[in-house]
Design a protein around this motif. Sequence first.
Motif, mmCIF file in Angstrom:
data_model
loop_
_atom_site.group_PDB
_atom_site.id
_atom_site.type_symbol
_atom_site.label_atom_id
_atom_site.label_comp_id
_atom_site.label_asym_id
_atom_site.label_seq_id
_atom_site.Cartn_x
_atom_site.Cartn_y
_atom_site.Cartn_z
ATOM 1 N N GLU A 121 24.719 18.655 37.843
ATOM 2 C CA GLU A 121 25.760 19.164 38.738
ATOM 3 C C GLU A 121 26.546 20.276 38.063
ATOM 4 O O GLU A 121 26.860 21.306 38.689
ATOM 5 C CB GLU A 121 26.701 18.031 39.139
ATOM 6 N N ARG A 122 26.851 20.080 36.791
ATOM 7 C CA ARG A 122 27.568 21.121 36.052
ATOM 8 C C ARG A 122 26.717 22.382 35.955
ATOM 9 O O ARG A 122 27.227 23.496 36.090
ATOM 10 C CB ARG A 122 27.947 20.609 34.659
ATOM 11 N N TRP A 123 25.432 22.210 35.696
ATOM 12 C CA TRP A 123 24.521 23.352 35.615
ATOM 13 C C TRP A 123 24.492 24.102 36.957
ATOM 14 O O TRP A 123 24.604 25.345 36.985
ATOM 15 C CB TRP A 123 23.130 22.872 35.224
ATOM 16 N N LEU A 124 24.327 23.390 38.054
ATOM 17 C CA LEU A 124 24.228 24.033 39.369
ATOM 18 C C LEU A 124 25.517 24.765 39.717
ATOM 19 O O LEU A 124 25.489 25.879 40.255
ATOM 20 C CB LEU A 124 23.898 22.986 40.437
ATOM 21 N N ILE A 128 29.664 25.071 25.619
ATOM 22 C CA ILE A 128 29.331 23.656 25.833
ATOM 23 C C ILE A 128 29.482 23.332 27.319
ATOM 24 O O ILE A 128 30.580 23.194 27.838
ATOM 25 C CB ILE A 128 30.210 22.729 24.982
ATOM 26 N N LEU A 129 28.350 23.227 27.995
ATOM 27 C CA LEU A 129 28.350 22.937 29.418
ATOM 28 C C LEU A 129 28.549 21.455 29.675
ATOM 29 O O LEU A 129 29.160 21.053 30.674
ATOM 30 C CB LEU A 129 27.015 23.382 30.039
ATOM 31 N N PHE A 130 28.026 20.617 28.783
ATOM 32 C CA PHE A 130 28.087 19.173 28.992
ATOM 33 C C PHE A 130 28.189 18.493 27.643
ATOM 34 O O PHE A 130 27.412 18.788 26.730
ATOM 35 C CB PHE A 130 26.837 18.700 29.737
ATOM 36 N N ASP A 131 29.155 17.582 27.529
ATOM 37 C CA ASP A 131 29.391 16.870 26.273
ATOM 38 C C ASP A 131 29.336 15.374 26.559
ATOM 39 O O ASP A 131 30.213 14.825 27.233
ATOM 40 C CB ASP A 131 30.757 17.264 25.709
ATOM 41 N N LEU A 191 34.798 26.036 27.818
ATOM 42 C CA LEU A 191 34.013 25.936 29.043
ATOM 43 C C LEU A 191 34.008 24.500 29.549
ATOM 44 O O LEU A 191 34.147 24.248 30.757
ATOM 45 C CB LEU A 191 32.581 26.410 28.785
ATOM 46 N N ASN A 192 33.864 23.553 28.630
ATOM 47 C CA ASN A 192 33.851 22.142 29.025
ATOM 48 C C ASN A 192 35.175 21.745 29.675
ATOM 49 O O ASN A 192 35.195 21.004 30.667
ATOM 50 C CB ASN A 192 33.574 21.273 27.799
ATOM 51 N N HIS A 244 24.294 31.594 27.607
ATOM 52 C CA HIS A 244 23.965 30.870 26.379
ATOM 53 C C HIS A 244 24.782 29.587 26.450
ATOM 54 O O HIS A 244 26.018 29.621 26.389
ATOM 55 C CB HIS A 244 24.333 31.712 25.154
ATOM 56 N N LEU A 245 24.093 28.451 26.595
ATOM 57 C CA LEU A 245 24.775 27.188 26.846
ATOM 58 C C LEU A 245 24.302 26.109 25.883
ATOM 59 O O LEU A 245 23.169 26.164 25.392
ATOM 60 C CB LEU A 245 24.520 26.716 28.281
ATOM 61 N N LEU A 246 25.171 25.142 25.656
ATOM 62 C CA LEU A 246 24.831 23.988 24.815
ATOM 63 C C LEU A 246 25.023 22.700 25.608
ATOM 64 O O LEU A 246 26.068 22.487 26.215
ATOM 65 C CB LEU A 246 25.726 23.947 23.566
#
Length: 877
Positions: A45-48, A245-248, A5-6, A62-64
């Motif tokens: 921004e990634r979330w939106l 993983i939405l944001f790392d 996803l990332n 389900h996100l991390l």
Amino acid sequence: MSQTLNDKLDGAVELGLLKKDIPDYVTGNLEATIDLRPYQVTALERWLYYIEDFPQRPTNPHLLFHMATGSGKTVLMAALILDLYRRGYRNFLFFVNSAQIIEKTKENFLNPASAKHLFAPTVRIDDKPVEIRAVETFDAVNMDVINIHFTTIQGLHTRMQAPKENSVTIEDFRDYKVVMISDEAHHLNAETKKTLTKGEAQDKASWESTVSEIFHQHPENMLLEFTATVDLNNEAIRAKYHDKILFDYTLRQFREDGYSKDIELRQADLPPEARMMQAMVLSQYRRKVAEAYGLHCKPVILMKSKTIKDSADNEAAFTSMVAGLTGEALDTLRTDSEGDETLSRAFGFIMDERAMRGADFARELRGDFAPEKVVNVNNPKDLENRQIELNALEDRDNEIRVIFAVDKLNEGWDVLNLFDIVRLYDTRDGKANKVGKTTMAEAQLIGRGARYFPFTAPDQADAAREKRKYDSTMEHPLRILEELHYHCSHNPKYIQDIRNALRETGMLDETTQTVQLRLKDSFKQSTLYMSEHVWVNDRIRNPREDVAGLDAYKIQATFTYPRLMTGRVTEGSAFGGGQSTMKQPSKEPVSRDFKLADFGKAIISFAMDANDFFHFSNLQAYFPKLASASEFITSDTYLGGVTVVVCGLPDDLDNLASRQKLDIAQYVLHQIESGVKHESIEYVGTREFRPQKISECFTDKTLKLRAEGETGLSWVKGETNVPGLDQIDLAAKDWYVYDDSYGTDQEKYFIKYLHDHSDRLRALYEDFHLLRNEKAVKLFDFETGQVFEPDFLLFLRRTEGGSENIMQLFIEPKGSHLTAQDKWKEDFLKQLKNEAKMHVFFQGKDYRILGLPFFNNSSPKIEEFKADFSSITSIDR
């Protein structure tokens, strides 16, 4: 394996799909002092994008969020809660691994009096106040408020297995959609790591499976996990989070971006008591440096022991040492520390610069480190009771200076003013050059302590409070507030272990080096250095002199109101099987235009009074020419010229109720507020430039540089890889004012370019000098007030007709990968020729300020630079 996803979101960034405006109902409802950092904006921004546009998003995400310790995960949680409320969610389950974190978290979320409270005093969404409550169950909660149930993983697991009256049950998650927020989420992977037997899988309801069961109770439940330490090296865990993983944002990136303290390992071949005394002196040094610069900082020391008994014994030894402290003991410590640069600097500042006698210093330390300012946190129950106090160590009325602990503060401890960690034991668990579990825990504790202590630097008022400011001026006294000292015994094998652990966590970068960049003596003795000036501008608040109405902020005159009810009613049998009927309104909905001013002054005034933004004193800041609130309501350049399109039934539109008019007016005002804030520019750079003495701005520098490409490589020592530099003796070039160059490849290419044109310049000018701008001067963009520190200043001097002419050129070498995002800097440099205003004749000399397009040693930029450089430096220009 397919893209994560990332990876997919990184691809969307390259396509420009992730640029989102963070909604006002998020930013406006966070505590006023919270400014979202760039990486937090990126996460949102990634979330939106994910929640609104991502084509493969499931209904129950389900996100991390994999984010570094200290990077502000709780701020992001608060922002997400506000956004999810706006999207229809009302119930939030917040769970952590440790009970000691719960009270601290409640303070942050619920107590407006807390220094770390996350929300505005009054949360308003869609012009309605929204309360934030802690609840024990989601059954029969108020659906107009944010309901948060706080618990531990263990407590949640127990309640699911043995339900109690008036507590959260599995039915809560079946009947109501819930957002599950897991802090320190790596604890949820206890079973993912293991291979269970069939019997174990059937018999053991694990914490992880409990969370999974809750998550799947409702098709719209969400699970948002936050952690800094998920073990992505574990194959099973990596597979679990492949699409989650939405944001790392790694600890390494966090440190490189300047948001952490720098870590200094201090080895001392001394007994524990002596190391404690050294830490105490350095802690007091930090406090005094802060006071000298008008800053409030009460530094804290963590004394770490191996066992609880050792911790108690060490505390007793510390108390005894402080009680018996004398001036003679401090004088002896100073004498013994002559080879210790940091400790010697501390004693020099306190006893020499501040003229404090040893006896007076001892008396001060006995008071500041008295037993009532020392706390031992090894009792779990006591720790839980003290959690709020430990979470507020930065508060002015919190006098704790020393904490004795074993391992109770390894998680969930938010502290910014921890500057010294003293390891009071000398064992190691590393084997075969592998990092042991204890050493890794110590490294993670160091990472927690490395959270940056935010402060406004008196000499850098525009620098971010929350970022390091003195990497390029390490000799500055305030640099001591940007360092965490880890005190340990002299044990080379352990030092190697802890270095390895810090390197693995990302807190230690051994590619960094400290270098001395010195001005050549010949330049220090030159007339330019001793007598001349560099011209710079200032940043001021935007006077908004040209603002005469809403159109100055690109506010359109027409709005569309989305929510007038149509009157349609559907009926159906509660038991099924019956025929649904529809009560139709007599007519179909239509759209109609209304002049907002026609709703009446009373209604519009009421709507404005309910919104602080539209109070007259605030409106004047955005509209300086506005004479009164009445003018704002009636004038065609303001609300008098606003039209709103309303969709509804003809009869309803003919007879709008006062409540409906007020709702419409509040909606329009909210849209105007958002537009004004979005377009508003708070600061501008002045066109007027003023002189500063070159000798006061440009000095010898101590730099901390991270080797990256050419950056950090010495020209003089022959470390550079840029072709042709080895043919140029930079140290012998009087026009280059520093004794070396450690810059990027483009910076070095530019120096070479100037060398290649030096004969032409010498034929035209009596002398010229190139100065590297290492935090020496800064400029401010005329339009936005953004700060800019051009890499080089080139001074060209000649005498003509008895008049001395000095030209000052600002030059910025730029890598090709940065030219687009930094285009505003190039535009600003080009504006200098016509926009910069100054005293043309100053002290009998004729000055000119100019800027050049970016220098880049490749086509087409190099041709543009050559043409401008040749034109500007020609005598007959």
